[in-house]
Each structure stands twice: as C-alpha cells, then as structure tokens.
Motif scaffolding. Structure first.
Motif, short mmCIF file in Angstrom:
data_model
loop_
_atom_site.label_atom_id
_atom_site.label_comp_id
_atom_site.label_asym_id
_atom_site.label_seq_id
_atom_site.Cartn_x
_atom_site.Cartn_y
_atom_site.Cartn_z
N GLY A 83 -53.41 16.97 -30.50
CA GLY A 83 -54.56 17.85 -30.61
C GLY A 83 -55.49 17.88 -29.41
O GLY A 83 -56.56 18.48 -29.47
N ARG A 84 -55.08 17.23 -28.31
CA ARG A 84 -55.95 17.21 -27.13
C ARG A 84 -55.62 18.33 -26.15
O ARG A 84 -56.29 18.49 -25.15
CB ARG A 84 -55.84 15.85 -26.44
N MET A 85 -54.58 19.11 -26.45
CA MET A 85 -54.23 20.27 -25.65
C MET A 85 -54.07 21.43 -26.63
O MET A 85 -52.97 21.75 -27.08
CB MET A 85 -52.93 20.02 -24.88
N PRO A 86 -55.20 22.07 -27.00
CA PRO A 86 -55.19 23.02 -28.12
C PRO A 86 -54.57 24.38 -27.84
O PRO A 86 -54.42 25.19 -28.75
CB PRO A 86 -56.69 23.18 -28.42
N GLY A 87 -54.22 24.65 -26.59
CA GLY A 87 -53.68 25.98 -26.30
C GLY A 87 -52.74 25.96 -25.12
O GLY A 87 -52.43 24.92 -24.54
N TYR A 88 -52.28 27.16 -24.78
CA TYR A 88 -51.45 27.31 -23.60
C TYR A 88 -52.27 27.02 -22.35
O TYR A 88 -53.46 27.33 -22.29
CB TYR A 88 -50.93 28.75 -23.49
#
Length: 337
Positions: free
Chosen positions: A196-201
């Motif tokens: 969950g620490r990289m929520p997107g592209y």
C-alpha cells in the motif's frame, strides 16, 4: 579455469558465482570485509570457492585477487540512482574498471575480462529502439550512475583497441529472486505496491525500459565467456515495457485490481525529494530519487538481437519473469495476494 568475480556478494555477482561453480570453474569471490555474503555458496559445502577480501578502489587488494586467475568477471559497481556522496559513482564504477585493466597489464595469466556495463551506458532512446552501435552523446545525464557507466564504457572500448581482451555486456533493468537491493528495483516496487505504499502507476506510461530476468543475465555472462568477441558489446536486455505495463501484468498474474491512480511525474519529483531528505536522516537509500524520476522522462528501449545471434542468448518474457518473482516474494512473506 580459475575465475575472479568482483562484486561477488551483490545481486548479480552472487548468482554468477553459483553458475560458474556449476560449470566446473574454480571461483575466487572478491568481496569487501563488510559485505553480506548470504548470496554466496557456503564454503562448508565443499565447493571450489575462495574468498578474497578487498575493494576495487584499493588496487593492491585487487591485484592480489587477480593473481593466478584466467578470467575476470568485473561485476562490481554502485547501482543506485542517488547517493549522498556522488563522487563514489566515479571512484567505484570508473576507478574500479581502470584498476581491473591495470591489473590485467601487471599479470600474465588473465586471458579474458567480462565487464558488466549497462544499457544506461549507451544513453536514452527516445522514440526508437537502439542496439550496440549506439554511443552515448554525453550531452546530458539523468544521473551520476548513468554518467559513470557511460565514461567506463568508453574506457573499455579504448582498452579493447589497445589489445585488452575485454568483452562488455550491457544488461537492462535486472530483476528476479535474490537480494532486494536498489539494483533489484522491480522487486522493491512490488513490495511497495502490495503493502500500500505505492498506490498508483508511476510514470506516464510512455517511458520504456528493457527488463531482464537475473538468471538470463547470468547466462548471458557465461555465454560471453564462451563466445563473446573481445572489443564487442552485447546487450543482455529483454522485453521493452513501461512500469504501467509491469503493474498491469502483475495485476493479471495475481488476480488483483489494477491501480486506479496515476501519479504524475511532477508529484513523483516532490515525493522523491522528500525521500532524499528522509534518507539523509536514516542513512537508508531512497526508494525513488530525483535522478530516477528524470530517467522515467525518457525511453531506454534496446534490442538484444546481436546477443541472441552471436551468443545464443535467450531472454524470457517479462510475464514469465514476473510469474517467478511474485511467488518468491509471497513465500518470503514480503507481499500478500
């Protein structure tokens, strides 16, 4: 043969030592006194592995390690996008190669040098796919790492012209099971994404990188030993893709939702600077740095047809590689899906 591997404790170097031992070679692993040796075979296994302590920037220790060796795999390098002391990129990545070349001239046993370069040494390929004939323009560098590898690449080519039996292999972005270092950026991003620490592209989806599975890179090095011609460069790259495509393939493999958010690069720059500030406090390297964001503004698409044709190099697809690294990360408990 007696083979010296510099950078033997690293993500690539450790796997290379295992592969050389499996092929019956005696291996001398050149490591620093502070190195984590967990990726190397244990000496208690009875394998013909010898440890040599030193540093590629310390010439006497490197010269001693080269003594009696027939082949040198020079894989030692700082593979980071940013460091507090930027001078280390030149001292290690350029100075280390210069010391290897100097040691070759002062010994009488080394028959071949396999130098691990990088596709970054050849420069960006905005709008096209390049091959080994490309030379870095040296007009602009996204990072000190890129600059150091470009400088070292030209030194290797000049040495070959002077008769040094050096073969340069240029991997793409290496990923796969093993140490989760800055060089294993795909594994690091997967850990961030599933926690969950990289929520997107990240990126705009227009960037392009050549992704190479670590075992394919190792095999490419072995093939370069057997078939590589001195003075030649061989791209050990793989499938060209964006990080958007990587995240989409991962979602398909794991049957999880694709990211719903696209993080603009200008936001990534701000985030990267915050990570750098945090890094200065903790001493831990940042996951993403401003130079790394600069790299993502460009394309780095390369063809490995020459290595396929002349060496017999056979890289797996990005999907095949990700299908191996994801269960490995899950088994370690680093991700859940």
């Amino acid at each position: 043969m007696k083979v010296l591997v510099t950078g033997a404790s690293g993500f690539l170097g450790g796997r290379l030592c295992h592969a050389l031992l499996r092929r019956g070679h005696s291996v001398r692993a050149f490591v620093r006194r502070t190195s984590d040796l967990s990726s190397l075979p244990t000496l208690s296994d009875g394998v013909p592995l010898e440890l040599a302590l030193g540093d590629v920037t310390d010439y006497p220790s490197l010269l001693a390690a080269c003594s009696g060796c027939n082949v040198v795999f020079h894989a030692a390098a700082i593979v980071e996008s940013w460091l507090p002391d930027l001078s280390k990129f030149i001292s290690v990545n350029v100075g280390g190669l210069k010391n290897v070349l100097r040691a070759y001239k002062e010994t009488d046993t080394i028959e071949k040098i396999i130098y691990t370069s990088s596709f970054f040494a050849l420069g960006s390929t905005d709008g096209y796919t390049a091959d080994e004939t490309q030379m870095h323009s040296a007009k602009f560098f996204c990072s000190e790492y890129e600059k150091s590898k470009a400088v070292a690449d030209k030194i290797a080519l000049e040495a070959a012209k002077e008769g040094v039996p050096i073969v340069a292999v240029c991997p793409g972005i290496i990923y796969g099971p093993g140490k989760i270092t800055a060089g294993n950026v795909v594994a690091r991003l997967m850990v961030e994404r599933f926690n969950g620490r990289m929520p997107g592209y990240i990126g705009d989806g227009k960037e392009s990188f050549s992704f190479t599975y670590v075992e394919d890179v190792v095999n490419g090095h072995i093939l370069a030993l057997d078939k590589g011609q001195p003075g030649q460069r061989y791209l050990l790259t793989g499938e060209n893709a964006s990080f958007t495509q990587v995240f989409d393939i991962v979602a398909t493999i794991t049957n999880t939702k694709r990211p719903s958010l696209k993080i603009p690069l200008f936001v990534m720059v701000v985030y990267a600077w915050l990570l750098v500030l945090f890094s200065r406090i903790t001493g831990q390297p940042p996951l993403i740095s401003p130079p790394a964001v600069c790299v993502m503004r460009h394309q780095w698409a390369y063809s490995c047809e020459k290595a396929k044709r002349e060496l017999g190099y056979k890289p797996r697809s990005l999907k095949e590689g990700l299908e191996e690294i994801l269960p490995w990360l899950k088994k370690l408990g680093l991700i859940k899906y």
